[in-house]
Write an enzyme that holds these catalytic residues in place. Sequence first.
Site, PDB file in Angstrom:
ATOM      1  N   GLY A 187       0.868  -1.352   0.099  1.00  0.00           N
ATOM      2  CA  GLY A 187       0.026  -0.150  -0.128  1.00  0.00           C
ATOM      3  C   GLY A 187       0.883   1.202   0.083  1.00  0.00           C
ATOM      4  O   GLY A 187       0.413   2.290  -1.098  1.00  0.00           O
ATOM      5  N   ASP A 225      11.166  -6.930   1.625  1.00  0.00           N
ATOM      6  CA  ASP A 225      10.443  -7.708   2.561  1.00  0.00           C
ATOM      7  C   ASP A 225      11.022  -8.953   3.208  1.00  0.00           C
ATOM      8  O   ASP A 225      11.431  -9.587   2.139  1.00  0.00           O
ATOM      9  CB  ASP A 225       8.772  -7.757   2.568  1.00  0.00           C
ATOM     10  CG  ASP A 225       8.052  -7.828   3.842  1.00  0.00           C
ATOM     11  OD1 ASP A 225       7.489  -6.728   4.171  1.00  0.00           O
ATOM     12  OD2 ASP A 225       8.069  -8.925   4.218  1.00  0.00           O
ATOM     13  N   CYS A 283       1.316   1.322  13.062  1.00  0.00           N
ATOM     14  CA  CYS A 283       0.053   1.511  13.110  1.00  0.00           C
ATOM     15  C   CYS A 283      -0.424   1.126  14.495  1.00  0.00           C
ATOM     16  O   CYS A 283      -1.454   0.501  15.067  1.00  0.00           O
ATOM     17  CB  CYS A 283      -0.835   0.493  12.072  1.00  0.00           C
ATOM     18  SG  CYS A 283      -0.397  -1.209  12.315  1.00  0.00           S
TER      19      CYS A 283
END
Length: 458
Positions: free
Chosen positions: A277, A296, A392
């Site tokens: 994203g 990643d 987050c």
Amino acid sequence: MRSKPSVRSPARYYALKALHRIETQAAYADYVLQALRREIALSPRDQDLLTTLVDGVTIWRKTLDWVLARYVRGGLERLDPWVRNALRMGLYQLMFLDRIPRWAAVHETVEVARMAAGEGAAALVNAVLRRISARLERGQPVASFPSIREDPVAHLAIRYSFPEWMVRRWIARYGVEGTRELCRFQNTPRPLSLRVNRLRATREEILADLEARGLRARPSVYHPYVILVEGGLDLTAWPAYQEGKVIAQDEAAAMVPYLLDLRPGLRVLDLCAAPGGKTTAIVEWMGDRGIVVAADAHFGRLHRLREHAWRMGFTTIHVVQADGRRPFLPEWADRILIDAPCLGTGVLARRSDARWHKQESDLASLARIQRELLEAAARMLRPSGYLVYSTCSLEPEENEEQIYAFLRDHPEFRLVSAQGKVPTPFIDAEGFYRVLPHVHHMDGAFGAILEKAGTPVG
């Protein structure tokens, strides 16, 4: 299960099947629902009920179990998992789904329990749910909760179905009323949030498309390319999605790339990139001009990133499998983003079972990983470059405490204020980007901008 589903209530049949798997196999609710959607064909109405029941029971499990324990002799633990989850599913309908008549909630749940576990189970489920339904019909409370004055942690944890350790930490920072509002927000279904690929479409074009399909959609107040959609949308079957015009991303997450101060031609490293994203948002801001290395450690998650990059038509993303804690591009990047693995306590509204998979003890191991990522990034960033660290999470150990500890050990870095890069309501007194769900009515997010001293060479 002993029988195939009744044609009367296939949604409840498959919901009970999903709940049983989630409990007995420690499976994730999203994965279970995705698998069911591939296996079965349900009407849109039944599909909606299936998702509502699975997510609702998963979210409210602690509250449901507290109530049911007052009606089940010997406790819930002694029951077969099929029966326990049938009771939870029936009680959830009685307590939270006003659109379903109480008699239907009881009757249909009893029938599903009969198919799953036999006549004895059906009799128990029927007796318990009828007693609770009768109290609701008379306007009586189905159970009392701990006193908020005497034990606010227990009250809020049980009343709003959260682990006590989370509630305890939140009360220490936000107070009892702030924590109540945070719990309420985290239990409220969130609209689908879409970020428009501005290289392929305009927000107005996508809004018109959604409205033509009879969906309620509105533009984000804070992000110029985000749209919030109410109601059911089969995202992957939508031509606008297939053509790479949109990607699902919350508006709080979509603002993180603003912190990087992007422009075309930069060399950008995204260290925890999957599923993509923020990576795709970075490329959009650069006009697909420059170099973006998306790294990643998890190969399977990188597959999703590659799919998004191909679907959205980006050519400057270079996907690599690499552990971001080990430097692999010394002093290469003009910008680095660390979207760090974290407890995710700011996004519980979008992940129905996440609260039950988290432990307070996870903080220490996550903090070590976060610090290792920062140390590696410091070695891969060019002088005068920007390093953006984001999570987050709402937890200080993963956010500001991590940043201050890094700055103490790295005098070559300084903290840069987010002022002018994101809307003012999301900038705190220290200059961090900070979104609080109960204050801003968005998913939680944190971001810090760190600038490396020196003059770039070459």
